[in-house]
Structure formats: C-alpha cells, structure tokens
Design a protein around this motif. Sequence first.
Motif, PDB file in Angstrom:
ATOM      1  N   SER A   1       0.704  52.694  80.605  1.00 13.62           N
ATOM      2  CA  SER A   1       1.155  53.306  81.998  1.00 13.62           C
ATOM      3  C   SER A   1      -0.113  53.369  82.502  1.00 13.62           C
ATOM      4  O   SER A   1      -1.347  53.544  82.141  1.00 13.62           O
ATOM      5  N   VAL A   2      -0.147  53.394  83.861  1.00 14.91           N
ATOM      6  CA  VAL A   2      -1.562  53.665  84.785  1.00 14.91           C
ATOM      7  C   VAL A   2      -1.010  54.817  85.807  1.00 14.91           C
ATOM      8  O   VAL A   2      -0.078  54.815  86.602  1.00 14.91           O
ATOM      9  N   GLU A   3      -2.134  55.864  85.798  1.00 15.23           N
ATOM     10  CA  GLU A   3      -1.802  56.737  86.933  1.00 15.23           C
ATOM     11  C   GLU A   3      -2.386  56.362  88.378  1.00 15.23           C
ATOM     12  O   GLU A   3      -3.182  55.977  88.547  1.00 15.23           O
ATOM     13  N   LEU A   4      -1.376  56.645  89.396  1.00 14.14           N
ATOM     14  CA  LEU A   4      -1.513  56.371  90.602  1.00 14.14           C
ATOM     15  C   LEU A   4      -2.282  57.366  91.541  1.00 14.14           C
ATOM     16  O   LEU A   4      -1.941  58.572  90.944  1.00 14.14           O
ATOM     17  N   THR A   5      -3.134  57.047  92.288  1.00 15.39           N
ATOM     18  CA  THR A   5      -3.591  58.175  93.301  1.00 15.39           C
ATOM     19  C   THR A   5      -2.492  58.362  94.362  1.00 15.39           C
ATOM     20  O   THR A   5      -1.588  57.993  94.436  1.00 15.39           O
ATOM     21  N   ALA A   6      -2.728  59.483  94.905  1.00 16.86           N
ATOM     22  CA  ALA A   6      -1.891  59.996  96.026  1.00 16.86           C
ATOM     23  C   ALA A   6      -1.634  58.918  97.119  1.00 16.86           C
ATOM     24  O   ALA A   6      -0.717  58.744  97.595  1.00 16.86           O
ATOM     25  N   ALA A   7      -2.724  58.154  97.421  1.00 18.46           N
ATOM     26  CA  ALA A   7      -2.502  57.147  98.429  1.00 18.46           C
ATOM     27  C   ALA A   7      -1.773  55.721  97.884  1.00 18.46           C
ATOM     28  O   ALA A   7      -1.056  55.332  98.523  1.00 18.46           O
ATOM     29  N   GLU A   8      -1.987  55.694  96.659  1.00 15.98           N
ATOM     30  CA  GLU A   8      -1.268  54.414  96.008  1.00 15.98           C
ATOM     31  C   GLU A   8       0.131  54.797  95.958  1.00 15.98           C
ATOM     32  O   GLU A   8       1.111  53.961  96.123  1.00 15.98           O
ATOM     33  N   GLU A   9       0.525  56.063  95.670  1.00 19.79           N
ATOM     34  CA  GLU A   9       1.986  56.479  95.660  1.00 19.79           C
ATOM     35  C   GLU A   9       2.631  56.467  96.869  1.00 19.79           C
ATOM     36  O   GLU A   9       3.831  56.141  97.110  1.00 19.79           O
ATOM     37  N   HIS A  10       1.905  56.932  97.983  1.00 20.40           N
ATOM     38  CA  HIS A  10       2.437  56.885  99.250  1.00 20.40           C
ATOM     39  C   HIS A  10       2.718  55.350  99.762  1.00 20.40           C
ATOM     40  O   HIS A  10       3.866  55.248 100.283  1.00 20.40           O
ATOM     41  N   ALA A  11       1.706  54.671  99.470  1.00 18.68           N
ATOM     42  CA  ALA A  11       1.862  53.300 100.060  1.00 18.68           C
ATOM     43  C   ALA A  11       2.966  52.421  99.141  1.00 18.68           C
ATOM     44  O   ALA A  11       3.759  51.596  99.547  1.00 18.68           O
ATOM     45  N   PHE A  12       3.296  52.904  97.516  1.00 19.26           N
ATOM     46  CA  PHE A  12       4.314  52.296  97.029  1.00 19.26           C
ATOM     47  C   PHE A  12       5.716  52.807  97.528  1.00 19.26           C
ATOM     48  O   PHE A  12       6.770  52.256  97.695  1.00 19.26           O
ATOM     49  N   ALA A  13       5.915  54.078  97.968  1.00 17.42           N
ATOM     50  CA  ALA A  13       6.910  54.549  98.559  1.00 17.42           C
ATOM     51  C   ALA A  13       7.421  53.934  99.825  1.00 17.42           C
ATOM     52  O   ALA A  13       8.423  53.708 100.165  1.00 17.42           O
ATOM     53  N   GLY A  14       6.307  53.616 100.634  1.00 17.03           N
ATOM     54  CA  GLY A  14       6.676  52.848 101.977  1.00 17.03           C
ATOM     55  C   GLY A  14       6.993  51.566 101.429  1.00 17.03           C
ATOM     56  O   GLY A  14       8.007  51.011 102.342  1.00 17.03           O
ATOM     57  N   LEU A  15       6.606  51.032 100.532  1.00 18.04           N
ATOM     58  CA  LEU A  15       6.971  49.561 100.118  1.00 18.04           C
ATOM     59  C   LEU A  15       8.401  49.544  99.681  1.00 18.04           C
ATOM     60  O   LEU A  15       9.386  48.713  99.841  1.00 18.04           O
ATOM     61  N   VAL A  16       8.867  50.562  98.851  1.00 18.67           N
ATOM     62  CA  VAL A  16      10.254  50.706  98.471  1.00 18.67           C
ATOM     63  C   VAL A  16      11.193  51.016  99.539  1.00 18.67           C
ATOM     64  O   VAL A  16      12.459  50.443  99.512  1.00 18.67           O
ATOM     65  N   ARG A  17      10.608  51.784 100.287  1.00 19.00           N
ATOM     66  CA  ARG A  17      11.495  52.135 101.560  1.00 19.00           C
ATOM     67  C   ARG A  17      11.762  50.836 102.501  1.00 19.00           C
ATOM     68  O   ARG A  17      12.772  50.497 103.047  1.00 19.00           O
ATOM     69  N   GLN A  18      10.818  50.204 102.612  1.00 20.01           N
ATOM     70  CA  GLN A  18      10.784  48.877 103.457  1.00 20.01           C
ATOM     71  C   GLN A  18      11.573  47.763 102.679  1.00 20.01           C
ATOM     72  O   GLN A  18      12.512  47.124 103.336  1.00 20.01           O
ATOM     73  N   LEU A  19      11.496  47.634 101.309  1.00 15.46           N
ATOM     74  CA  LEU A  19      12.046  46.559 100.608  1.00 15.46           C
ATOM     75  C   LEU A  19      13.727  47.044 100.777  1.00 15.46           C
ATOM     76  O   LEU A  19      14.553  46.380 100.914  1.00 15.46           O
ATOM     77  N   GLY A  20      14.094  48.227 100.637  1.00 17.18           N
ATOM     78  CA  GLY A  20      15.415  48.995 100.510  1.00 17.18           C
ATOM     79  C   GLY A  20      16.245  48.776 101.984  1.00 17.18           C
ATOM     80  O   GLY A  20      17.366  48.663 101.940  1.00 17.18           O
ATOM     81  N   SER A  21      15.391  48.910 103.007  1.00 23.42           N
ATOM     82  CA  SER A  21      15.995  48.694 104.186  1.00 23.42           C
ATOM     83  C   SER A  21      16.297  47.266 104.639  1.00 23.42           C
ATOM     84  O   SER A  21      17.045  46.949 105.631  1.00 23.42           O
ATOM     85  N   GLY A  22      15.701  46.446 103.683  1.00 18.54           N
ATOM     86  CA  GLY A  22      16.037  44.973 104.223  1.00 18.54           C
ATOM     87  C   GLY A  22      17.223  44.224 103.775  1.00 18.54           C
ATOM     88  O   GLY A  22      17.477  43.410 104.154  1.00 18.54           O
ATOM     89  N   ARG A  23      18.184  44.987 102.910  1.00 22.35           N
ATOM     90  CA  ARG A  23      19.401  44.638 102.673  1.00 22.35           C
ATOM     91  C   ARG A  23      20.441  44.976 103.860  1.00 22.35           C
ATOM     92  O   ARG A  23      21.097  44.972 104.417  1.00 22.35           O
TER      93      ARG A  23
END
Length: 84
Positions: free
Chosen positions: A62-84
């Motif tokens: 496992s890899v620990e993410l920084t706060a900026a990486e977690e925020h970017a990942f959350a944005g990516l998940v929201r973006q991919l989730g709204s594409g359906r």
Amino acid sequence: MPEHVSVYQLLGMTLLVLVAVAWALGLAYMLRRGRHEAALWRVAHGLPALPHQRQAAPGHESVELTAAEEHAFAGLVRQLGSGR
C-alpha cells in the motif's frame, strides 16, 4: 459367408482389422505413457526458460497518499461517477 467373397478376402480383411485394432491400442498406450513421463519430468525439472516462481504470494502493498493526491483522486472519482 457371402458367395462372391473368397476365403482369402475374409482372412485378409480380418487380419487388417486385427492389425488396425492392435496398432490403435499400442498407439494409445504409448501416448498415455509418454504423457505421464512428460508430466513427471516437468514436475521434477520445471521449465528452464521461465524464472523460478515463489511459493508464497508477496505481502500486501500500500502507498500513503498526500492530502493533495487524495483530493485529486476524489475529484477523479466524482468525474468518472457522473459520466454514467
């Protein structure tokens, strides 16, 4: 026995059938024995072209993410989730 078939033809056909059956049985025996010997050889020697495989699986990574990486990942998940 049919009238138009000679004794020699019947004997010849019988001999051919017996030889074909014996050949098929011999071939089946040889292939089965060869497959068994090949399997034993593979177990004993392995495949030389492939590297030796580990017996146990590697540990969980496992890899620990920084706060900026977690925020970017959350944005990516929201973006991919709204594409359906």
